[in-house]
Structures are given as C-alpha cells and as structure tokens.
Design a protein around this motif. Structure first.
Motif, PDB file in Angstrom:
ATOM      1  N   PHE A 166       0.949  -1.211  -0.059  1.00 24.81           N
ATOM      2  CA  PHE A 166       0.033   0.075  -0.048  1.00 24.81           C
ATOM      3  C   PHE A 166       0.821   1.224   0.152  1.00 24.81           C
ATOM      4  CE2 PHE A 166      -2.258   3.265   2.499  1.00 24.81           C
ATOM      5  CZ  PHE A 166      -3.266   3.613   1.921  1.00 24.81           C
ATOM      6  N   LYS A 167       0.696   2.103  -0.949  1.00 20.24           N
ATOM      7  CA  LYS A 167       1.427   3.326  -1.133  1.00 20.24           C
ATOM      8  C   LYS A 167       0.662   4.535  -1.729  1.00 20.24           C
ATOM      9  CE  LYS A 167       5.769   4.970  -2.668  1.00 20.24           C
ATOM     10  NZ  LYS A 167       7.018   4.751  -3.716  1.00 20.24           N
ATOM     11  N   LEU A 168       0.763   5.605  -0.908  1.00 20.78           N
ATOM     12  CA  LEU A 168       0.024   6.762  -1.470  1.00 20.78           C
ATOM     13  C   LEU A 168       1.108   7.719  -1.739  1.00 20.78           C
ATOM     14  CD1 LEU A 168      -3.040   7.096   0.953  1.00 20.78           C
ATOM     15  CD2 LEU A 168      -3.016   6.111  -1.257  1.00 20.78           C
ATOM     16  N   TYR A 169       0.789   8.922  -2.481  1.00 19.57           N
ATOM     17  CA  TYR A 169       1.625   9.872  -2.943  1.00 19.57           C
ATOM     18  C   TYR A 169       2.370  10.440  -1.627  1.00 19.57           C
ATOM     19  CZ  TYR A 169       3.403  13.980  -5.793  1.00 19.57           C
ATOM     20  OH  TYR A 169       4.219  14.683  -6.268  1.00 19.57           O
ATOM     21  N   ASP A 170       1.574  10.784  -0.736  1.00 23.01           N
ATOM     22  CA  ASP A 170       2.137  11.452   0.480  1.00 23.01           C
ATOM     23  C   ASP A 170       2.485  10.215   1.588  1.00 23.01           C
ATOM     24  OD1 ASP A 170       2.172  12.553   3.003  1.00 23.01           O
ATOM     25  OD2 ASP A 170       0.167  12.916   3.488  1.00 23.01           O
ATOM     26  N   PRO A 171       3.810  10.507   1.873  1.00 27.21           N
ATOM     27  CA  PRO A 171       4.581   9.198   2.607  1.00 27.21           C
ATOM     28  C   PRO A 171       3.906   9.256   4.155  1.00 27.21           C
ATOM     29  CG  PRO A 171       5.960  11.251   2.276  1.00 27.21           C
ATOM     30  CD  PRO A 171       4.796  11.538   1.471  1.00 27.21           C
ATOM     31  N   ILE A 172       3.477  10.311   4.789  1.00 25.82           N
ATOM     32  CA  ILE A 172       2.639  10.100   5.845  1.00 25.82           C
ATOM     33  C   ILE A 172       1.397   9.720   5.836  1.00 25.82           C
ATOM     34  CG2 ILE A 172       1.455  11.523   7.674  1.00 25.82           C
ATOM     35  CD1 ILE A 172       3.509  14.072   6.997  1.00 25.82           C
ATOM     36  N   ALA A 173       0.648   9.923   4.811  1.00 26.83           N
ATOM     37  CA  ALA A 173      -0.503   8.975   4.569  1.00 26.83           C
ATOM     38  C   ALA A 173      -0.187   7.433   4.271  1.00 26.83           C
ATOM     39  CB  ALA A 173      -1.174   9.369   3.309  1.00 26.83           C
ATOM     40  N   THR A 174       0.634   7.137   3.635  1.00 29.28           N
ATOM     41  CA  THR A 174       1.293   5.813   3.562  1.00 29.28           C
ATOM     42  C   THR A 174       1.245   5.186   4.634  1.00 29.28           C
ATOM     43  OG1 THR A 174       2.059   6.480   1.151  1.00 29.28           O
ATOM     44  CG2 THR A 174       2.961   4.543   2.415  1.00 29.28           C
ATOM     45  N   GLU A 175       1.993   5.790   5.700  1.00 33.07           N
ATOM     46  CA  GLU A 175       2.395   5.065   6.957  1.00 33.07           C
ATOM     47  C   GLU A 175       1.232   4.954   7.897  1.00 33.07           C
ATOM     48  OE1 GLU A 175       5.060   3.315   7.284  1.00 33.07           O
ATOM     49  OE2 GLU A 175       5.557   3.897   5.258  1.00 33.07           O
ATOM     50  N   GLN A 176       0.246   5.947   7.780  1.00 31.58           N
ATOM     51  CA  GLN A 176      -0.698   6.199   8.815  1.00 31.58           C
ATOM     52  C   GLN A 176      -2.109   6.051   8.405  1.00 31.58           C
ATOM     53  OE1 GLN A 176      -0.204   9.769  11.201  1.00 31.58           O
ATOM     54  NE2 GLN A 176       1.979   9.782  11.077  1.00 31.58           N
ATOM     55  N   THR A 177      -2.450   5.765   7.133  1.00 29.49           N
ATOM     56  CA  THR A 177      -3.794   5.506   6.866  1.00 29.49           C
ATOM     57  C   THR A 177      -4.328   4.188   7.531  1.00 29.49           C
ATOM     58  OG1 THR A 177      -3.486   6.818   4.493  1.00 29.49           O
ATOM     59  CG2 THR A 177      -5.213   4.997   4.929  1.00 29.49           C
ATOM     60  N   THR A 178      -5.556   4.386   8.173  1.00 26.12           N
ATOM     61  CA  THR A 178      -6.292   3.202   8.642  1.00 26.12           C
ATOM     62  C   THR A 178      -7.412   2.860   8.037  1.00 26.12           C
ATOM     63  OG1 THR A 178      -7.484   4.580  10.128  1.00 26.12           O
ATOM     64  CG2 THR A 178      -5.271   3.716  10.860  1.00 26.12           C
ATOM     65  N   VAL A 179      -8.021   1.832   8.180  1.00 25.65           N
ATOM     66  CA  VAL A 179      -9.498   1.469   7.629  1.00 25.65           C
ATOM     67  C   VAL A 179     -10.325   2.454   7.909  1.00 25.65           C
ATOM     68  CG1 VAL A 179     -11.414  -0.205   7.845  1.00 25.65           C
ATOM     69  CG2 VAL A 179      -9.081  -0.987   7.984  1.00 25.65           C
ATOM     70  N   ILE A 180     -10.479   2.916   9.054  1.00 21.88           N
ATOM     71  CA  ILE A 180     -11.276   4.250   9.298  1.00 21.88           C
ATOM     72  C   ILE A 180     -11.002   5.484   8.291  1.00 21.88           C
ATOM     73  CG2 ILE A 180     -12.065   6.128  10.903  1.00 21.88           C
ATOM     74  CD1 ILE A 180     -11.972   4.002  12.978  1.00 21.88           C
ATOM     75  N   ASP A 181      -9.698   5.643   8.061  1.00 21.93           N
ATOM     76  CA  ASP A 181      -9.537   6.579   7.241  1.00 21.93           C
ATOM     77  C   ASP A 181      -9.941   6.515   5.529  1.00 21.93           C
ATOM     78  OD1 ASP A 181      -7.955   8.285   8.947  1.00 21.93           O
ATOM     79  OD2 ASP A 181      -6.190   6.881   8.694  1.00 21.93           O
TER      80      ASP A 181
ATOM     81  N   ASN B   8      -5.005  16.918  -2.918  1.00 23.48           N
ATOM     82  CA  ASN B   8      -4.913  18.392  -2.634  1.00 23.48           C
ATOM     83  C   ASN B   8      -5.254  18.838  -1.475  1.00 23.48           C
ATOM     84  OD1 ASN B   8      -7.624  17.480  -2.196  1.00 23.48           O
ATOM     85  ND2 ASN B   8      -8.620  18.963  -3.583  1.00 23.48           N
ATOM     86  N   LYS B   9      -5.368  17.883  -0.311  1.00 25.52           N
ATOM     87  CA  LYS B   9      -5.663  18.308   1.038  1.00 25.52           C
ATOM     88  C   LYS B   9      -4.525  17.530   1.931  1.00 25.52           C
ATOM     89  CE  LYS B   9      -8.956  21.182   0.330  1.00 25.52           C
ATOM     90  NZ  LYS B   9      -9.001  22.857   0.459  1.00 25.52           N
ATOM     91  N   LYS B  10      -4.354  17.962   3.206  1.00 25.73           N
ATOM     92  CA  LYS B  10      -3.474  17.429   4.013  1.00 25.73           C
ATOM     93  C   LYS B  10      -4.138  16.241   4.539  1.00 25.73           C
ATOM     94  CE  LYS B  10      -0.603  21.334   5.706  1.00 25.73           C
ATOM     95  NZ  LYS B  10      -0.549  22.260   6.853  1.00 25.73           N
ATOM     96  N   PHE B  11      -3.487  15.130   4.863  1.00 25.90           N
ATOM     97  CA  PHE B  11      -4.161  13.940   5.502  1.00 25.90           C
ATOM     98  C   PHE B  11      -4.968  14.133   6.823  1.00 25.90           C
ATOM     99  CE2 PHE B  11      -2.965   9.981   8.333  1.00 25.90           C
ATOM    100  CZ  PHE B  11      -4.069   9.151   7.427  1.00 25.90           C
ATOM    101  N   ARG B  12      -6.130  13.746   6.475  1.00 25.27           N
ATOM    102  CA  ARG B  12      -7.132  13.934   7.673  1.00 25.27           C
ATOM    103  C   ARG B  12      -7.572  15.299   8.029  1.00 25.27           C
ATOM    104  NH1 ARG B  12      -4.389   9.583  12.343  1.00 25.27           N
ATOM    105  NH2 ARG B  12      -4.924   7.704  11.053  1.00 25.27           N
ATOM    106  N   GLU B  13      -7.227  16.158   7.007  1.00 26.54           N
ATOM    107  CA  GLU B  13      -7.561  17.418   7.354  1.00 26.54           C
ATOM    108  C   GLU B  13      -9.370  17.771   7.078  1.00 26.54           C
ATOM    109  OE1 GLU B  13      -5.581  21.767   5.779  1.00 26.54           O
ATOM    110  OE2 GLU B  13      -6.266  20.425   4.197  1.00 26.54           O
ATOM    111  N   VAL B  14      -9.628  17.284   5.995  1.00 24.41           N
ATOM    112  CA  VAL B  14     -11.147  17.904   5.500  1.00 24.41           C
ATOM    113  C   VAL B  14     -11.770  16.381   5.062  1.00 24.41           C
ATOM    114  CG1 VAL B  14     -10.391  18.209   3.226  1.00 24.41           C
ATOM    115  CG2 VAL B  14     -12.461  19.229   4.290  1.00 24.41           C
TER     116      VAL B  14
END
Length: 303
Positions: free
Chosen positions: A101-116, A151-157
């Motif tokens: 699993f990999k997203l463009y944003d490295p923070i999102a890659t490491e922290q994205t959960t099922v709830i996200d 286009n937005k920060k992780f968990r921002e909106v």
C-alpha cells in the motif's frame, strides 16, 4: 400508480404514494420503488412508473435497480465483521495488512487506517476519471494509488473518494482469500435472504424484473446502455438490488446488525459503523441551506 406488493398499512402514510407519484412525474423519472420500515416492520413497499418504457413494464418493489454508493455501507459492514473476527483492527495502518500500500503522501502511506479509507479523509480528491470507463483491474488501481497527488492534508477535510472504498474491498480479499463480491454474497446477502441482489448489470438482466437505464437529454428521457465497467471499483458502488430486499438490509441496520436470529456483527462494531468520524462540510449555498438532513443521512450510512 403501478404494482404494489405491500400496501400502506400505517394511516400516517396515507397519501404518500400519491405524493411520490407526483414528484416522479415532475422530475420526469421513468420508474422507481420505495419502502418504509417502522418498528422493524415494512409498512410500505411499492413500485411507481415503468422499469421499461418501450416494453410498458411496471416498476415493482422486486425490480432490480443499481443502488450506487449505498454499496459502500455493505463494504463497511464487511470490514466490521472482520474486526469482530480479529482479522483487522480499525486503527492499525493499512500497510500492516497490505505491505505494498502506497500513497503519494508518505505520511498517509504510513498512517492510513481502515477508518481513514471509509471516512473519506485521506486528502485525496475524487480522481474518478482514473477508473471510469477503464479496463483496469482492482489490483491495477490499487498499485496506481501512489501516483495520485492529494489536494488536502491527510485527515484535514472530508473528500468523497471511491478509490479508497475500492482499497477497502481489496483489503477484504487479502484478509479472507475471497473477492469482495464473494464475501458480501456469502456473509451478507445469503444470511439476509437477498437472493436476487447482485454485482453486475449482466446478472440483473438474467432476472425477470430489472430496470432499464435512462438519461435525460434536452428534457427528453432516453434509454441508454448499461454501464458495465464498474467492477474494479465495485466495493464503492456496484450492487444492484430491489426495494423488497433492501428492506431486509434496512431492518438489519435498524436492529444493530441483527436480522431475525441472524447476527451479522456485534453491537460494539455496529456502533463503530454509525459513530461520527468526520464532519462533512457544505459544498455550496444550496447544500448549506436546503440539504442539511440529506448530509446528515449520508454521514450516518457512510455513503
């Protein structure tokens, strides 16, 4: 007015079918079906208009329609069932279960959960043109997530995101060895007795009661082709069902995950399904002024 399988049994609903028929006519909708469940009982289940204009075929409460993004609630329920079984945790990063699993944003890659994934808060906009009318597989789309710039920060909106529900479906396959379709069929449709509900327009067309697709072109309703390239993002919106069978699903939800003697999910995990996780901001003045109840309902069902 057309075929009725369950007539109005509550005096508070007297006149409702006539109101629905008037709205259907005003909005130029060929056919629809609706139902009302009260205190666990179906008190209205009825079709209106035509499921086929040329064929002059009535819509009934058994007519199969595409339920669109209401499919997402089935995906969320499937995840909750796996949480009950200890196969996944709501707050553990997806990367723990899907190492690629990999997203463009490295923070999102490491922290994205099922709830996200299910709460539409990864920072990604829709990117629907990435899958619409494409012949890519679910795996193909999963592997391409890393190239989609947020286009937005992780968990921002809150931002509606079909590909994240696709990812949730892909996760179900990785955890169970079953495709999302196989899991939902075996673990949700079958226990609830949803015998004609399915995942493709082709399957609907094998039945005796299905709605044809229509669109309005210059105020004229025209029949169109079935859209048959939804399977890669199926967990986000590919289910076809009838009002009659969706009543069983609704009764299950109203009873906190239980239908008769069948329990799909524990009350603890059902509570997670309906708990608020992200505020849905109004997108424009019309939504802000006129559609607050609709926004609330959308948030509740996870659509």
């Amino acid at each position: 007015m057309t075929n009725t399988s369950a007539s109005v049994t509550d005096t508070a609903l007297q006149g409702l079918p006539e109101v629905i028929e008037a709205i259907r006519d005003e909005w130029n909708v060929p056919g629809l079906a609706t139902a009302v469940v009260k205190d666990g009982q179906v008190i209205l289940s009825q079709g209106f208009g035509k499921r086929s204009i040329v064929g002059n075929l009535d819509a009934t409460d058994q007519t199969l329609f595409a339920i669109g993004s209401s499919s997402k609630a089935f995906t969320a329920m499937a995840i909750a069932m796996l949480v009950d079984e200890g196969l996944v945790n709501w707050d553990t990063p997806i990367k723990h279960y899907l190492p690629t699993f990999k997203l463009y944003d490295p923070i999102a890659t490491e922290q994205t959960t099922v709830i996200d994934l299910l709460a539409h808060r990864t920072g990604l906009p829709r990117y629907d043109l990435g899958w619409y009318n494409a012949s890519l597989s679910r795996k193909d789309l999963f592997e391409r997530l890393q190239y989609l710039e947020p286009n937005k920060k992780f968990r921002e909106v809150w931002q509606y995101q079909n590909l994240m529900y696709m990812t949730a479906g892909y996760l179900i396959e990785a955890l169970t060895g079953q495709t999302w379709e196989e899991f939902v069929q075996q673990r949700i449709f079958t226990p609830l007795g949803m015998t004609t509900s399915n995942f493709t327009p082709k399957d609907s067309q094998q039945t005796s009661d299905f709605a044809l697709p229509y669109r309005e072109v210059k105020e004229e309703v025209q029949q169109m082709e079935f859209y048959d390239r939804f399977q890669a993002v199926g967990p986000a919106g590919s289910i076809n069902s009838s009002v009659q069978e969706m009543c069983k699903w609704l009764q299950c939800l109203l009873n906190k995950g239980k239908y008769g003697e069948t329990s799909l999910v524990s009350e603890a995990q059902f509570a997670q399904l309906i708990a608020p996780h992200m505020v849905i901001p109004p997108s424009n003045r019309r939504l802000r002024n006129n559609w607050k109840p609709f926004i609330t309902i959308m948030a509740w069902v996870g659509a």
